[in-house]
Design a protein around this motif. Structure first.
Motif, short mmCIF file in Angstrom:
data_model
loop_
_atom_site.label_atom_id
_atom_site.label_comp_id
_atom_site.label_asym_id
_atom_site.label_seq_id
_atom_site.Cartn_x
_atom_site.Cartn_y
_atom_site.Cartn_z
N LEU A 16 0.81 -1.21 0.00
CA LEU A 16 0.00 0.00 0.00
C LEU A 16 0.85 1.27 0.00
O LEU A 16 0.53 2.23 -0.70
CB LEU A 16 -0.94 0.00 1.21
CG LEU A 16 -2.19 -0.88 1.09
CD1 LEU A 16 -2.96 -0.87 2.40
CD2 LEU A 16 -3.09 -0.40 -0.04
N TYR A 17 1.95 1.25 0.78
CA TYR A 17 2.75 2.48 0.87
C TYR A 17 3.53 2.77 -0.41
O TYR A 17 4.08 3.86 -0.58
CB TYR A 17 3.68 2.44 2.08
CG TYR A 17 4.86 1.50 1.97
CD1 TYR A 17 6.11 1.96 1.55
CD2 TYR A 17 4.72 0.15 2.28
CE1 TYR A 17 7.19 1.10 1.45
CE2 TYR A 17 5.79 -0.72 2.19
CZ TYR A 17 7.02 -0.24 1.77
OH TYR A 17 8.09 -1.10 1.68
N LYS A 18 3.56 1.79 -1.33
CA LYS A 18 4.20 2.00 -2.63
C LYS A 18 3.20 2.06 -3.77
O LYS A 18 3.58 2.25 -4.93
CB LYS A 18 5.22 0.89 -2.89
CG LYS A 18 6.45 0.93 -1.99
CD LYS A 18 7.46 -0.12 -2.41
CE LYS A 18 8.72 -0.05 -1.56
NZ LYS A 18 9.71 -1.10 -1.96
N THR A 19 1.92 1.86 -3.48
CA THR A 19 0.89 1.90 -4.52
C THR A 19 0.67 3.35 -4.96
O THR A 19 0.43 4.22 -4.13
CB THR A 19 -0.43 1.33 -4.00
OG1 THR A 19 -0.24 -0.05 -3.66
CG2 THR A 19 -1.54 1.43 -5.03
N SER A 20 0.77 3.59 -6.25
CA SER A 20 0.56 4.95 -6.74
C SER A 20 -0.92 5.31 -6.64
O SER A 20 -1.80 4.43 -6.74
CB SER A 20 1.01 5.07 -8.20
OG SER A 20 0.12 4.37 -9.06
N TRP A 36 -4.18 2.87 -7.36
CA TRP A 36 -5.26 2.73 -6.37
C TRP A 36 -6.60 3.10 -6.99
O TRP A 36 -7.58 2.36 -6.90
CB TRP A 36 -4.96 3.61 -5.15
CG TRP A 36 -6.11 3.70 -4.19
CD1 TRP A 36 -7.10 4.64 -4.15
CD2 TRP A 36 -6.40 2.78 -3.12
NE1 TRP A 36 -7.98 4.38 -3.13
CE2 TRP A 36 -7.58 3.24 -2.48
CE3 TRP A 36 -5.77 1.63 -2.64
CZ2 TRP A 36 -8.14 2.59 -1.39
CZ3 TRP A 36 -6.34 0.98 -1.55
CH2 TRP A 36 -7.51 1.45 -0.94
#
Length: 308
Positions: free
Chosen positions: A105-109, A113
């Motif tokens: 999640l912390y790397k999902t653009s 998303w």
């Protein structure tokens, strides 16, 4: 059994590939006319939807292709209009289209998303929003949404996808309550690991995670009660998923609504926010409408008694 869906008309989104292709063929095999929807494209000027529709027609069925981006409500409206224009009515919606963009999640653009939520959550809303009036006009019908396990398991790099599928589960429950008075049943089928391009891409994206991947596989195998020697990394065939969805679209199953079913090979698990998981298993991993007509009403009845 005979053709249980003779005279009915179905739309299958994401119908050109994987589970959607299997749904398209399975619905046709039971007599339904099918609008096979997938994204337009193809280097040879054709599309996956057109290919599947041609396969169905070659086998003696009735099918046309549609090209809808389910995230675009105007596309979905045109798709429903095409079903009515070509076949005269609409009785069944299988909201199957999906994408995945694996990443923590912390790397999902934000773009990934938004795209994931747009296809799964907004796309399911769009399809129900546009299809329901035609089902009501026809005196009833069936909607099958495609979900995913939303609790109990951590799937690495899959937060956006599973958040979107959690939204699908809620949309399904609300639609079931709201459309029941119109003789429309709405259920979610949550496939386990299935041999599709999307699952292959996802498993490939996490295969290099080492011990974390091994822990995921062990937990998933235990959750799905995989027989010894059968792993989540050996996905089931797409054709194992549609029989339950097709059964839920028959008149016999119309009273079954608002439920979430996990399907992994021969295992069907009924999951409810109100009850624990309840399973039935086909020993030969081969469900058909006859066996489903015996097992699924009993499974639902058991869960509903536990809820009372």
């Amino acid at each position: 059994m005979g053709k249980e869906l003779d005279g009915k008309v179905a739309i299958v989104t994401g119908g050109g590939r994987g589970i959607g292709r299997a749904y398209s063929h399975a619905l046709s095999a039971e007599g339904a006319a099918v609008v096979v929807s997938d994204l337009a494209g193809g280097t040879d000027g054709t599309s996956a939807a057109e290919t599947v529709a041609a396969e169905i027609r070659a086998a003696g069925g009735r099918a046309v292709a549609g090209h809808a981006d389910v995230a675009d409500i105007a596309d979905v409206a045109a798709l429903v209009a095409k079903a009515v224009e070509v076949f005269g009515r609409l009785d069944i919606l299988v909201a199957n289209a999906g994408i995945t963009r694996p990443a923590p999640l912390y790397k999902t653009s934000p773009a990934d998303w938004n795209a994931t939520l747009a296809v799964h959550a907004t796309g399911t809303f769009n399809c129900i929003h546009q299809a329901a009036p035609e089902l009501i006009k026809g005196g009833g019908g069936s909607i099958v949404t495609v979900g995913d396990i939303t609790t109990g398991l951590y799937y690495p790099k899959n937060g956006a996808y599973r958040a979107a599928k959690a939204a699908v589960a809620v949309i399904t429950q609300y639609a079931a309550e709201e459309l029941g008075e119109f003789n429309i049943n709405v259920n979610t089928i949550m496939p386990g690991a299935t041999a599709t391009d999307m699952v292959d891409a996802y498993l490939g994206s996490i295969a290099g995670l080492g011990d974390q991947f091994d822990r995921f596989v062990a937990k998933a195998n235990a959750h799905f009660k995989r027989p010894e020697g059968v792993s989540v990394t050996g996905p089931a065939a797409p054709e194992t998923v549609p029989p339950l969805g097709v059964y839920l679209c028959t008149d016999e199953a119309r009273a079954i609504t608002g439920h979430h079913f996990q399907v992994t090979g021969g295992l069907i698990r009924l999951v409810s926010s109100h009850t624990g998981a309840t399973d039935v298993r086909s020993d030969d991993i081969g469900w058909n409408l006859g066996s489903l007509g015996v097992e699924i009403p009993a499974l639902v009845s058991k869960a509903e008694r536990a809820q009372d």
